[in-house]
Motif scaffolding. Structure first.
Motif, PDB file in Angstrom:
ATOM      1  N   GLN A   1       0.810  -1.219   0.000  1.00 43.40           N
ATOM      2  CA  GLN A   1       0.000   0.000   0.000  1.00 43.40           C
ATOM      3  C   GLN A   1       0.846   1.273   0.000  1.00 43.40           C
ATOM      4  OE1 GLN A   1      -0.621  -2.376   2.572  1.00 43.40           O
ATOM      5  NE2 GLN A   1      -2.574  -3.213   1.934  1.00 43.40           N
ATOM      6  N   ILE A   2       2.143   1.159   0.226  1.00 38.57           N
ATOM      7  CA  ILE A   2       2.996   2.347   0.325  1.00 38.57           C
ATOM      8  C   ILE A   2       3.442   2.792  -1.062  1.00 38.57           C
ATOM      9  CG2 ILE A   2       5.176   3.256   1.204  1.00 38.57           C
ATOM     10  CD1 ILE A   2       4.762   1.397   3.646  1.00 38.57           C
ATOM     11  N   VAL A   3       3.096   4.031  -1.397  1.00 34.75           N
ATOM     12  CA  VAL A   3       3.451   4.632  -2.685  1.00 34.75           C
ATOM     13  C   VAL A   3       4.753   5.419  -2.542  1.00 34.75           C
ATOM     14  CG1 VAL A   3       2.689   6.255  -4.480  1.00 34.75           C
ATOM     15  CG2 VAL A   3       1.017   4.779  -3.338  1.00 34.75           C
ATOM     16  N   VAL A   4       4.866   6.185  -1.468  1.00 30.49           N
ATOM     17  CA  VAL A   4       6.065   6.958  -1.136  1.00 30.49           C
ATOM     18  C   VAL A   4       6.372   6.676   0.330  1.00 30.49           C
ATOM     19  CG1 VAL A   4       7.084   9.263  -0.941  1.00 30.49           C
ATOM     20  CG2 VAL A   4       5.500   8.764  -2.810  1.00 30.49           C
ATOM     21  N   ALA A   5       7.555   6.152   0.609  1.00 33.74           N
ATOM     22  CA  ALA A   5       7.899   5.773   1.978  1.00 33.74           C
ATOM     23  C   ALA A   5       7.976   6.968   2.925  1.00 33.74           C
ATOM     24  CB  ALA A   5       9.210   5.002   2.003  1.00 33.74           C
ATOM     25  N   GLY A   6       8.239   8.148   2.387  1.00 32.59           N
ATOM     26  CA  GLY A   6       8.296   9.339   3.239  1.00 32.59           C
ATOM     27  C   GLY A   6       9.396   9.233   4.269  1.00 32.59           C
ATOM     28  N   GLY A   7       9.129   9.789   5.447  1.00 32.15           N
ATOM     29  CA  GLY A   7      10.101   9.760   6.516  1.00 32.15           C
ATOM     30  C   GLY A   7       9.901  10.918   7.465  1.00 32.15           C
TER      31      GLY A   7
ATOM     32  N   THR B   1      -1.737   3.944  -0.797  1.00 31.45           N
ATOM     33  CA  THR B   1      -2.842   3.757  -1.725  1.00 31.45           C
ATOM     34  C   THR B   1      -3.890   2.889  -1.044  1.00 31.45           C
ATOM     35  OG1 THR B   1      -3.447   3.123  -3.982  1.00 31.45           O
ATOM     36  CG2 THR B   1      -1.812   1.746  -2.882  1.00 31.45           C
ATOM     37  N   ALA B   2      -5.157   3.210  -1.310  1.00 33.45           N
ATOM     38  CA  ALA B   2      -6.258   2.454  -0.712  1.00 33.45           C
ATOM     39  C   ALA B   2      -7.515   2.672  -1.555  1.00 33.45           C
ATOM     40  CB  ALA B   2      -6.505   2.911   0.725  1.00 33.45           C
ATOM     41  N   GLU B   3      -8.500   1.822  -1.349  1.00 31.54           N
ATOM     42  CA  GLU B   3      -9.772   1.915  -2.072  1.00 31.54           C
ATOM     43  C   GLU B   3     -10.583   3.132  -1.645  1.00 31.54           C
ATOM     44  OE1 GLU B   3     -11.102   0.142  -4.560  1.00 31.54           O
ATOM     45  OE2 GLU B   3      -9.405  -1.225  -4.718  1.00 31.54           O
ATOM     46  N   SER B   4     -10.458   3.538  -0.374  1.00 33.72           N
ATOM     47  CA  SER B   4     -11.270   4.636   0.136  1.00 33.72           C
ATOM     48  C   SER B   4     -10.516   5.376   1.237  1.00 33.72           C
ATOM     49  CB  SER B   4     -12.583   4.094   0.713  1.00 33.72           C
ATOM     50  OG  SER B   4     -12.319   3.326   1.885  1.00 33.72           O
ATOM     51  N   HIS B   5     -11.045   6.530   1.584  1.00 31.26           N
ATOM     52  CA  HIS B   5     -10.471   7.326   2.678  1.00 31.26           C
ATOM     53  C   HIS B   5     -10.513   6.526   3.983  1.00 31.26           C
ATOM     54  CE1 HIS B   5     -10.130  11.798   4.087  1.00 31.26           C
ATOM     55  NE2 HIS B   5      -9.142  11.065   4.528  1.00 31.26           N
ATOM     56  N   GLU B   6     -11.627   5.852   4.211  1.00 32.72           N
ATOM     57  CA  GLU B   6     -11.788   5.042   5.429  1.00 32.72           C
ATOM     58  C   GLU B   6     -10.767   3.906   5.469  1.00 32.72           C
ATOM     59  OE1 GLU B   6     -14.279   6.024   3.392  1.00 32.72           O
ATOM     60  OE2 GLU B   6     -15.174   7.488   4.759  1.00 32.72           O
ATOM     61  N   ALA B   7     -10.558   3.253   4.320  1.00 35.65           N
ATOM     62  CA  ALA B   7      -9.584   2.154   4.269  1.00 35.65           C
ATOM     63  C   ALA B   7      -8.170   2.672   4.506  1.00 35.65           C
ATOM     64  CB  ALA B   7      -9.671   1.437   2.922  1.00 35.65           C
ATOM     65  N   ALA B   8      -7.876   3.848   3.973  1.00 33.95           N
ATOM     66  CA  ALA B   8      -6.546   4.431   4.197  1.00 33.95           C
ATOM     67  C   ALA B   8      -6.362   4.755   5.672  1.00 33.95           C
ATOM     68  CB  ALA B   8      -6.375   5.690   3.346  1.00 33.95           C
ATOM     69  N   ALA B   9      -7.353   5.368   6.283  1.00 32.39           N
ATOM     70  CA  ALA B   9      -7.260   5.716   7.704  1.00 32.39           C
ATOM     71  C   ALA B   9      -7.089   4.463   8.564  1.00 32.39           C
ATOM     72  CB  ALA B   9      -8.492   6.502   8.135  1.00 32.39           C
ATOM     73  N   LYS B  10      -7.776   3.406   8.211  1.00 34.13           N
ATOM     74  CA  LYS B  10      -7.707   2.157   8.984  1.00 34.13           C
ATOM     75  C   LYS B  10      -6.277   1.597   9.032  1.00 34.13           C
ATOM     76  CE  LYS B  10     -10.352  -2.046   9.670  1.00 34.13           C
ATOM     77  NZ  LYS B  10     -10.659  -1.721  11.052  1.00 34.13           N
ATOM     78  N   LEU B  11      -5.485   1.866   7.998  1.00 33.65           N
ATOM     79  CA  LEU B  11      -4.096   1.393   7.982  1.00 33.65           C
ATOM     80  C   LEU B  11      -3.292   1.918   9.174  1.00 33.65           C
ATOM     81  CD1 LEU B  11      -3.208   1.943   4.208  1.00 33.65           C
ATOM     82  CD2 LEU B  11      -3.712  -0.245   5.330  1.00 33.65           C
TER      83      LEU B  11
END
Length: 118
Positions: A49-55, A82-92
């Motif tokens: 799910q990680i598009v940019v690892a950031g830091g 990356t995720a299907e929805s805002h809720e799915a992204a937040a759940k991560l």
């Protein structure tokens, strides 16, 4: 799938609330090591799910029509997922080591929208 920017926040109040300041130096070191290890494990378990690892984020400069000045904010790191929805992204980020082990405040998750007219 959509992309989401997750911004890790922290401040003195969150650090105090976490009990971090009351820990001995050795306990803080142990907890820091455990937090970093857990953070790496989180990254590994979410690598698809990680598009940019950031830091981590360093000091801030604010640039405006008035010029450039030093500034302060609560942002201390970021990652793009990356995720299907805002809720799915937040759940991560539920129970993320940033605030479950380390003295971070929260993770703010927002959708990366397309540039208008692009």
């Amino acid at each position: 799938m959509k992309n989401f920017l997750a911004v890790f926040t922290g401040n003195a109040q969150a650090t105090e609330k976490s009990g971090w300041n009351a820990l001995s130096e050795s306990a803080r070191n142990e907890r820091s090591q455990a937090g970093v290890k857990a953070w790496h494990a989180w990254m590994e378990s979410h690598k698809k799910q990680i598009v940019v690892a950031g830091g981590p984020i360093g000091k801030t400069k604010r640039v405006s029509g008035d010029g450039t000045t030093s500034a302060q904010n609560d942002i201390c790191g970021y990652v793009v997922v990356t995720a299907e929805s805002h809720e799915a992204a937040a759940k991560l980020f539920e129970n993320h080591p940033h605030f479950s082990i380390l003295p971070g405040e929260a993770v703010q998750v927002m959708e990366c929208l397309p540039v208008p007219g692009a």
